[in-house]
Design an enzyme around this catalytic site. Structure first.
Site, PDB file in Angstrom:
ATOM      1  N   ASP A  14      45.194  32.323  34.736  1.00  0.00           N
ATOM      2  CA  ASP A  14      44.841  33.510  33.955  1.00  0.00           C
ATOM      3  C   ASP A  14      43.336  33.742  34.079  1.00  0.00           C
ATOM      4  OD1 ASP A  14      44.940  35.631  32.238  1.00  0.00           O
ATOM      5  OD2 ASP A  14      45.452  34.478  30.446  1.00  0.00           O
ATOM      6  N   ASP A 108      45.666  40.138  36.674  1.00  0.00           N
ATOM      7  CA  ASP A 108      44.805  39.010  36.323  1.00  0.00           C
ATOM      8  C   ASP A 108      45.531  37.713  35.980  1.00  0.00           C
ATOM      9  OD1 ASP A 108      45.881  40.005  34.003  1.00  0.00           O
ATOM     10  OD2 ASP A 108      44.056  39.811  32.815  1.00  0.00           O
ATOM     11  N   GLU A 109      46.847  37.646  36.190  1.00  0.00           N
ATOM     12  CA  GLU A 109      47.532  36.378  35.916  1.00  0.00           C
ATOM     13  C   GLU A 109      48.778  36.233  36.788  1.00  0.00           C
ATOM     14  OE1 GLU A 109      49.469  35.869  32.083  1.00  0.00           O
ATOM     15  OE2 GLU A 109      49.327  38.027  31.711  1.00  0.00           O
TER      16      GLU A 109
END
Length: 368
Positions: A14, A108-109
């Site tokens: 993350d 983003d993860e």
């Protein structure tokens, strides 16, 4: 037929305050300052906040007005999604150097299954550390990670040592980790469910584990079985590299509140046209049309209609939307409208691919 799943080595990576960190990376004058990506005007919404801004209680999905009230010296910047996607693609290239089993959740993860990995490294903890180092060296951005035997625990663990940290929960540590976990830290347990849990005297994983499955199903429906399993470390969902979207949608927040359904039709037509463009780009259709209405008091209402056939044409979408719009009277003036299409034809293909699959239990020697 009841199946047993193997334990896996799962990493959840993350990025730390991704959008805001990218802006601070590209503009050094913003570093160390409270920053929000999104609209700073009265009706704007925060998409992301830097850690400096979070100290003041600024959070994503918060109105720009409230964010500025909490942090008067907050700096707003407009989002640059092309730039975020560019960096996200560079990060994913790093992931694929270690495993092909990568399931992106957003820009983003992502989840990575490194049970069997391209580096031949038996330590998922070392792999996570190496990946985080690579991300920083190649992008200048920091990432956090959670490492454990399944996606649920890895996701929860990745929040423990943020920012720029990681946490491993080994198979032996899983029971104690989940029992000691505050119930609002369980992934998927939101504010409303947390309050309901509290009323049932469920404050920790241990409290949740003490409840029978029948009790949890009685109070939480199908989700009750999920809670019963995850608190025992049971979460068999594999990392899906070809993760298929369950819905496609489009929405818009308006500068002035909308008060007339007739006027809303014009706005919804524009949203339906954008939704059609997205559907055709993804080459998907759906049966369930959902109208989303956010009122001026920030309450959200959804109205859905399931058709007998798949659609992706804006005119057909609007037929259902009009019916939903006039289904009941508006409670307040409206600040946001959205349309989504779910029950997609990809669901049919996914079920077909899963048919007759057999899972074999595997005993692994784990080094975390």
């Amino acid at each position: 037929m009841e199946t047993q799943m193997p334990q896996r080595k799962i990493i959840h990576v993350d990025m730390d305050a991704f959008y805001a960190s990218v802006e601070q990376l590209d503009n050094p004058s913003l570093r160390g300052k409270p920053l929000a990506v999104g609209g700073g005007e009265k009706r704007g919404v925060v998409s992301a906040a830097s850690y400096e801004a979070r100290k003041y209680g600024v959070r994503s999905a918060m109105s720009g007005y409230l964010a500025k009230k909490r942090c008067p010296h907050l700096i707003f910047v407009k989002p640059r999604f092309d730039r975020y996607r560019e960096i996200s693609q560079r990060i994913r290239k790093i992931f694929f150097e270690y495993t092909d089993l990568v399931e992106p959740l957003s820009l983003d993860e992502a989840y990575l299954d490194v049970t069997q990995n391209k580096k031949g490294n038996p330590s998922a903890t070392m792999i996570a550390q190496e990946i985080r180092n690579r991300i920083f060296e190649e992008t200048g951005l920091r990432a956090s990670a959670g490492i454990s035997i399944n996606k649920f625990i890895a996701k929860v663990a990745s929040d423990f040592n943020k920012p720029n940290g990681q946490k491993t929960v080994t198979p032996d540590e899983v029971p104690a980790f989940l029992e000691e976990l505050a119930i609002n830290k369980f992934h998927g347990v939101g504010k409303v469910t947390t309050e309901k849990m509290y009323k049932l005297a469920i404050f920790t994983g241990a409290d949740l584990k003490a409840k029978t499955e029948e009790f949890l199903v009685q109070h939480f429906g199908k989700a009750g079985s999920h809670y019963y399993n995850v608190v025992r470390g049971i979460h068999n969902s594999p990392v899906k590299p070809d993760r298929i979207a369950k819905s496609v949608g489009a929405e818009h927040t308006y500068g002035e509140n909308l008060v007339s359904e007739v006027f809303m039709e014009e706005k919804l037509q524009q949203i339906a046209a954008e939704l059609e463009r997205r559907l055709k780009k993804k080459k998907v259709s759906g049966k369930t049309v959902t109208l989303k209405i956010k009122y001026s008091d920030f309450t959200v209402q959804t109205r859905s209609k399931t058709l007998l056939y798949f659609i992706n044409d804006s005119s057909l979408i609007m037929e259902a939307v009009k019916e939903l719009l006039y289904q009941e009277k508006l409670k307040e003036s409206v600040r946001l409208l959205g349309i989504s299409l779910s029950n997609l034809n990809t669901d049919v293909r996914e079920k077909g691919n899963d048919k007759n699959k057999k899972t074999v239990a595997v005993q692994l020697q784990f080094e975390f």
